[in-house]
Design a protein around this motif. Sequence first.
Motif, mmCIF file in Angstrom:
data_model
loop_
_atom_site.group_PDB
_atom_site.id
_atom_site.type_symbol
_atom_site.label_atom_id
_atom_site.label_comp_id
_atom_site.label_asym_id
_atom_site.label_seq_id
_atom_site.Cartn_x
_atom_site.Cartn_y
_atom_site.Cartn_z
ATOM 1 N N SER A 160 -41.334 -9.651 -17.636
ATOM 2 C CA SER A 160 -39.979 -9.222 -17.988
ATOM 3 C C SER A 160 -39.306 -8.443 -16.862
ATOM 4 O O SER A 160 -38.209 -7.912 -17.052
ATOM 5 N N ARG A 161 -39.949 -8.400 -15.692
ATOM 6 C CA ARG A 161 -39.338 -7.711 -14.553
ATOM 7 C C ARG A 161 -38.240 -8.582 -13.943
ATOM 8 O O ARG A 161 -38.426 -9.783 -13.726
ATOM 9 N N LEU A 162 -37.098 -7.971 -13.647
ATOM 10 C CA LEU A 162 -35.972 -8.662 -13.043
ATOM 11 C C LEU A 162 -35.928 -8.385 -11.549
ATOM 12 O O LEU A 162 -36.430 -7.364 -11.076
ATOM 13 N N ASP A 163 -35.294 -9.281 -10.833
ATOM 14 C CA ASP A 163 -35.055 -9.039 -9.424
ATOM 15 C C ASP A 163 -34.105 -7.860 -9.263
ATOM 16 O O ASP A 163 -33.205 -7.644 -10.085
ATOM 17 N N GLU A 164 -34.286 -7.100 -8.200
ATOM 18 C CA GLU A 164 -33.465 -5.918 -7.962
ATOM 19 C C GLU A 164 -31.974 -6.259 -7.896
ATOM 20 O O GLU A 164 -31.122 -5.432 -8.236
ATOM 21 N N ALA A 165 -31.640 -7.464 -7.486
ATOM 22 C CA ALA A 165 -30.239 -7.877 -7.400
ATOM 23 C C ALA A 165 -29.559 -7.905 -8.764
ATOM 24 O O ALA A 165 -28.334 -7.878 -8.857
ATOM 25 N N GLU A 172 -26.823 -4.746 -19.896
ATOM 26 C CA GLU A 172 -26.421 -5.807 -20.820
ATOM 27 C C GLU A 172 -27.590 -6.705 -21.220
ATOM 28 O O GLU A 172 -27.432 -7.586 -22.067
ATOM 29 N N ARG A 173 -28.738 -6.506 -20.637
ATOM 30 C CA ARG A 173 -29.882 -7.381 -20.893
ATOM 31 C C ARG A 173 -30.588 -7.001 -22.184
ATOM 32 O O ARG A 173 -30.726 -5.825 -22.526
ATOM 33 N N ALA A 174 -31.078 -8.014 -22.879
ATOM 34 C CA ALA A 174 -31.887 -7.765 -24.070
ATOM 35 C C ALA A 174 -33.304 -7.397 -23.630
ATOM 36 O O ALA A 174 -33.885 -8.071 -22.774
ATOM 37 N N PRO A 175 -33.851 -6.334 -24.176
ATOM 38 C CA PRO A 175 -35.221 -5.963 -23.800
ATOM 39 C C PRO A 175 -36.236 -6.948 -24.404
ATOM 40 O O PRO A 175 -35.914 -7.613 -25.398
#
Length: 202
Positions: A160-165, A172-175
Amino acid sequence: MIVRLPALAPGLRIGLYGGSFNPAHAGHRHVSRLALRRLALDRVWWLVSPGNPLKDRRHLPDAAARAAGARAVAADPRIAVTDFEAALGVRFTVETIAFLTDRYPQVRFVWIMGADSLASFHRWRGWREIAARMPFAVIDRPGYTLKAMASPAARALASSRLDEAAAPTLAERAPPAWLFLHGPRNGLSSTALRAGTFPPAS
């Protein structure tokens, strides 16, 4: 029970930065301003905790006194200092997050933690529930980059890790959703300030 919170409204993007703030210092302000900018937040709340359950609290000043000191350090209208956790009677972050997300589902909260906290996140009560309820951002700290990313929680939540960009969209992201923010680091710590020792600049 009356719990007074800083101003909030549906759609606001609010970063939650919890800690003992014993004492608050410029490093806390540095992290908050970095989060405001990189995560495109409207506000950051400093949650002055009744006391970290993982630390010795015998000589900890009361939350109201620490909050007063934190307000003097914050020096930014976008940073609100609150000790509402003491009024709420909670001891654990998971309880605070459940309270806020249940009552204010239209506010876009993001949990903010330092890399040192991610390194020990697996020891927090309900850490998996925290990750499931609220996106979170990890701010790099000197000496903890590798420890944080090798920690049990970071490995368990790797998918569930996102890119830093993606930082401006995190609120706004759903956990579960989280990311690690690199950038200028501040080595100040409350422990060092209390001891009268300071880490080398990095």
